[in-house]
Motif scaffolding. Structure first.
Motif, PDB file in Angstrom:
ATOM      1  N   LEU A   4      23.092  -4.108  33.915  1.00  0.00           N
ATOM      2  CA  LEU A   4      24.358  -4.053  34.310  1.00  0.00           C
ATOM      3  C   LEU A   4      25.388  -3.663  33.264  1.00  0.00           C
ATOM      4  CD1 LEU A   4      24.601  -7.967  35.635  1.00  0.00           C
ATOM      5  CD2 LEU A   4      25.142  -5.863  36.810  1.00  0.00           C
ATOM      6  N   SER A   5      25.103  -3.495  31.835  1.00  0.00           N
ATOM      7  CA  SER A   5      25.995  -2.975  31.006  1.00  0.00           C
ATOM      8  C   SER A   5      26.034  -1.577  31.062  1.00  0.00           C
ATOM      9  CB  SER A   5      25.299  -3.279  29.639  1.00  0.00           C
ATOM     10  OG  SER A   5      26.380  -2.557  28.617  1.00  0.00           O
ATOM     11  N   LEU A  52      16.834  -7.569  30.693  1.00  0.00           N
ATOM     12  CA  LEU A  52      16.768  -6.511  31.443  1.00  0.00           C
ATOM     13  C   LEU A  52      18.164  -6.448  32.111  1.00  0.00           C
ATOM     14  CD1 LEU A  52      15.302  -4.073  32.180  1.00  0.00           C
ATOM     15  CD2 LEU A  52      13.949  -5.318  33.987  1.00  0.00           C
ATOM     16  N   ALA A  53      18.440  -7.504  32.873  1.00  0.00           N
ATOM     17  CA  ALA A  53      19.663  -7.520  33.785  1.00  0.00           C
ATOM     18  C   ALA A  53      20.819  -7.083  32.813  1.00  0.00           C
ATOM     19  CB  ALA A  53      19.726  -8.573  34.394  1.00  0.00           C
ATOM     20  N   ALA A  54      20.893  -7.825  31.687  1.00  0.00           N
ATOM     21  CA  ALA A  54      22.099  -7.621  30.787  1.00  0.00           C
ATOM     22  C   ALA A  54      22.096  -6.115  30.314  1.00  0.00           C
ATOM     23  CB  ALA A  54      21.835  -8.406  29.616  1.00  0.00           C
ATOM     24  N   ALA A  92      30.721 -10.044  39.686  1.00  0.00           N
ATOM     25  CA  ALA A  92      30.286 -11.270  39.678  1.00  0.00           C
ATOM     26  C   ALA A  92      28.917 -11.486  38.864  1.00  0.00           C
ATOM     27  CB  ALA A  92      30.239 -11.545  41.089  1.00  0.00           C
ATOM     28  N   ASP A  93      28.254 -10.573  39.046  1.00  0.00           N
ATOM     29  CA  ASP A  93      26.957 -10.703  38.521  1.00  0.00           C
ATOM     30  C   ASP A  93      26.743 -10.755  36.940  1.00  0.00           C
ATOM     31  OD1 ASP A  93      25.731 -10.360  40.906  1.00  0.00           O
ATOM     32  OD2 ASP A  93      24.925  -8.391  40.651  1.00  0.00           O
ATOM     33  N   TRP A  94      27.713 -10.149  36.183  1.00  0.00           N
ATOM     34  CA  TRP A  94      27.959 -10.263  34.913  1.00  0.00           C
ATOM     35  C   TRP A  94      28.509 -11.567  34.307  1.00  0.00           C
ATOM     36  CZ3 TRP A  94      26.531  -7.206  31.302  1.00  0.00           C
ATOM     37  CH2 TRP A  94      26.906  -7.195  29.740  1.00  0.00           C
ATOM     38  N   GLN A  95      29.530 -12.241  35.172  1.00  0.00           N
ATOM     39  CA  GLN A  95      29.991 -13.491  34.929  1.00  0.00           C
ATOM     40  C   GLN A  95      28.575 -14.642  34.986  1.00  0.00           C
ATOM     41  OE1 GLN A  95      32.851 -14.456  33.646  1.00  0.00           O
ATOM     42  NE2 GLN A  95      33.154 -11.979  33.678  1.00  0.00           N
ATOM     43  N   LYS A 143      29.520   0.565  32.484  1.00  0.00           N
ATOM     44  CA  LYS A 143      29.993   1.746  31.455  1.00  0.00           C
ATOM     45  C   LYS A 143      30.053   2.898  32.332  1.00  0.00           C
ATOM     46  CE  LYS A 143      28.483   0.093  26.793  1.00  0.00           C
ATOM     47  NZ  LYS A 143      27.636   0.265  25.712  1.00  0.00           N
ATOM     48  N   ALA A 144      29.260   2.998  33.431  1.00  0.00           N
ATOM     49  CA  ALA A 144      29.051   4.416  33.974  1.00  0.00           C
ATOM     50  C   ALA A 144      30.391   4.337  35.426  1.00  0.00           C
ATOM     51  CB  ALA A 144      27.887   4.203  34.628  1.00  0.00           C
ATOM     52  N   GLY A 145      31.156   3.461  35.095  1.00  0.00           N
ATOM     53  CA  GLY A 145      32.142   3.354  36.237  1.00  0.00           C
ATOM     54  C   GLY A 145      31.976   2.881  37.726  1.00  0.00           C
ATOM     55  N   PHE A 146      30.937   2.172  37.867  1.00  0.00           N
ATOM     56  CA  PHE A 146      30.113   1.770  39.227  1.00  0.00           C
ATOM     57  C   PHE A 146      31.287   1.130  40.113  1.00  0.00           C
ATOM     58  CE2 PHE A 146      28.291  -1.287  42.057  1.00  0.00           C
ATOM     59  CZ  PHE A 146      27.430  -0.650  42.644  1.00  0.00           C
ATOM     60  N   ARG A 147      31.406   1.775  41.024  1.00  0.00           N
ATOM     61  CA  ARG A 147      32.383   0.873  42.015  1.00  0.00           C
ATOM     62  C   ARG A 147      31.457   0.869  43.632  1.00  0.00           C
ATOM     63  NH1 ARG A 147      37.622   0.820  41.987  1.00  0.00           N
ATOM     64  NH2 ARG A 147      37.748   1.010  44.335  1.00  0.00           N
TER      65      ARG A 147
END
Length: 534
Positions: free
Chosen positions: A66-67, A61-63, A18-21, A71-75
């Motif tokens: 979040l990137s 900084l947020a971009a 949601a944050d990325w969108q 990429k680290a497979g955060f869940r």
């Protein structure tokens, strides 16, 4: 003490998707025009919020944050992923790819000639190599929705990769199929995919034990599980499996019945095949005259009833039009097609010609095509493709050519397509050999590549025809990029590279073919490269 120029960290409440969108919406509208608040990426800038560039810096900084998280497979999880005292990954025994190989693998994962990825992954174990640690997460994320690469991925993860996959429920199916068959607790407590993988592996080691497990367990399983578990019998299928499969011919579930009959008709000396033959043989008769032969086809006289299920016949089948036609079509689709050739002592091609002359041509030809795939009959597969492609056939609008072609090797299909190609040596959208050429799998034999390149060079050297062949040539070049082996790079490059500047409409297709062959050469060389660190 924190540096004045370093952002401070705090515990974020992240929702990466949601944050990325939201971040994308703000970036597209403009950081000063968009009223929406920026996502909290867990970092605080040292500048005050009144700073004129604060919002732009916060967005960048947020971009970046979040990137990295994505990429680290955060869940997000309500509890820590690892239980206290959980064991760490064991050391890796196999060496990793070297730097050049790692870079090439990253390109494949990023989508550059992605069709080459599976083959490269399958080559790694043969050269005792594994994926470098820094590419484990990208590979697992790539493989997660693609079941066709699960086995190849699991084989190259190494100990750390398998440990990592076990921490993420979305990645666990990737390695589930490669677990050892020695741990029988998988059969009792594992997921359906783990149990199927266990049973399939056990079938290869001890078919009798695997069958005994099925006999004891299947009656208590739901229909979905029964279907998946029965399909494991395709490995080492034998007459000893017949009694078990016969029980499920009359199951209440249609998918279970289908799995049982498709396996039963492939059992050597199958009783089901004999029962089907007794039903079907009187309905398809060969009338022999002095100078000709003719097929006579009748539909079953009696209507469907429940006893038909015991012979593998459903009441309805949408593949065939009409209730009684569907009964005959199902019988023919299940019986080995060679049974008819032997019965009448006629070649498959002759039978296809006779079938085409009847009012039931579509039913006969479609059913025999299905049976050819089911029984993996190479003789009939060659006959069907030759018969269908040698001249236009009005009697059969379509043929499951892709499925039939899978019965044959690249060499066998090359032997089929080359005579057709030589008989009509022109590349046009209407040429009949073109669809068959697109079914020849990798790796193409050199004699086929050489002939196709000759035709391409001839066709592309005629500017007045480019508008007609543009699409067909583009599709052919794309397919060749997937199936022509690296060793044939020069065979393609020498005649085609000079055309790059002369055919601007096809420049990209030609370049992709040559680049794909060059990349294949690099992938082969990367397997011989000294291992990388870690």
């Amino acid at each position: 003490m924190m540096s004045e120029t370093s952002p401070q960290t705090r515990t974020p409440a992240l929702q990466p998707a949601a944050d990325w969108q939201r971040l994308l919406r703000v970036a597209l509208l403009g950081s000063r025009q968009a009223p929406e608040a920026l996502p909290d990426a867990g970092l605080v800038l040292p500048e005050p919020e009144t700073h004129p560039d604060y919002r732009e810096k916060q967005l960048l900084l947020a971009a970046g944050t979040l990137s990295l998280i994505r990429k680290a497979g955060f869940r997000p999880a309500p509890a820590p992923a690892l239980a206290p005292g959980a064991p760490a990954a064991a050391p890796d025994a196999e060496p990793a790819l070297g730097p050049a190989g790692a870079q090439l693998l990253q390109q494949l994962l990023d989508g550059t000639h992605a069709s080459l990825l599976r083959g490269f992954l399958e080559d790694l174990p043969r050269h005792q190599r594994r994926v470098p640690h820094q590419l484990l997460v990208p590979l697992l994320e790539y493989a997660r929705p693609r079941r066709d690469v699960h086995a190849a991925t699991a084989a190259v993860l190494g100990q750390r990769g398998r440990w990592l996959a076990a921490q993420n429920p979305a990645w666990q199916p990737i390695v589930a199929g490669s677990s050892g068959a020695s741990d029988e607790t998988v059969w009792e407590t594992g997921t359906l995919s783990e149990r199927v993988a266990f049973l399939a592996q056990l079938r290869g080691l001890n078919p009798t034990q695997a069958r005994e497990l099925l006999v004891a367990t299947l009656p208590q399983e739901p229909a979905k599980n029964q279907t998946a578990l029965l399909d494991t019998l395709s490995t080492e299928l034998s007459t000893a499996d017949e009694a078990l499969l016969e029980q499920y011919l009359t199951s209440k579930n249609k998918e279970v019945r289908q799995s049982a009959r498709l396996l039963l008709v492939r059992v050597p000396g199958s009783g089901l095949v004999e029962r089907l033959w007794r039903r079907a043989e009187p309905l398809v008769q060969l009338k022999r005259g002095l100078l000709s032969k003719k097929l006579l086809v009748e539909l079953p006289a009696e209507a469907w009833d429940k006893p038909w299920l015991a012979d593998g016949i459903e009441q309805r089948d949408t593949r065939f039009a009409g209730d009684k036609a569907a009964l005959l079509g199902q019988m023919l689709a299940l019986l080995p097609p060679e049974r008819w050739s032997a019965h009448w002592n006629l070649s498959p091609v002759k039978l296809l010609d006779l079938a085409a002359g009847t009012e039931w041509a579509a039913l006969l030809l479609s059913a025999w095509a299905e049976a050819t795939q089911l029984h993996q009959d190479q003789k009939w597969a060659i006959a069907l493709l030759e018969w269908f492609y040698e001249q236009p056939r009005k009697q059969l609008a379509t043929l499951p050519a892709a499925g039939i072609a899978q019965v044959l090797s690249a060499t066998q299909l090359t032997d089929l397509v080359l005579p057709l190609l030589n008989a009509t040596p022109h590349l046009t959208p209407e040429v009949r050999w073109l669809p068959l050429l697109h079914l020849v799998p990798a790796p193409w034999p050199e004699r086929l590549t050489r002939r196709v390149v000759e035709l391409l060079r001839d066709a592309l050297s005629r500017p007045e025809q480019l508008h007609r062949i543009h699409y067909a040539a583009s599709q052919l070049l794309e397919y060749m990029a997937r199936v022509v082996p690296a060793a044939q790079h020069d065979l393609c490059a020498q005649p085609l590279q000079p055309l790059l500047q002369n055919v601007p409409y096809l420049h990209n297709g030609l370049a992709r073919l040559l680049n794909a062959l060059h990349l294949r050469q690099q992938l082969i060389e990367a397997l011989q490269e000294p291992p990388g660190p870690g």
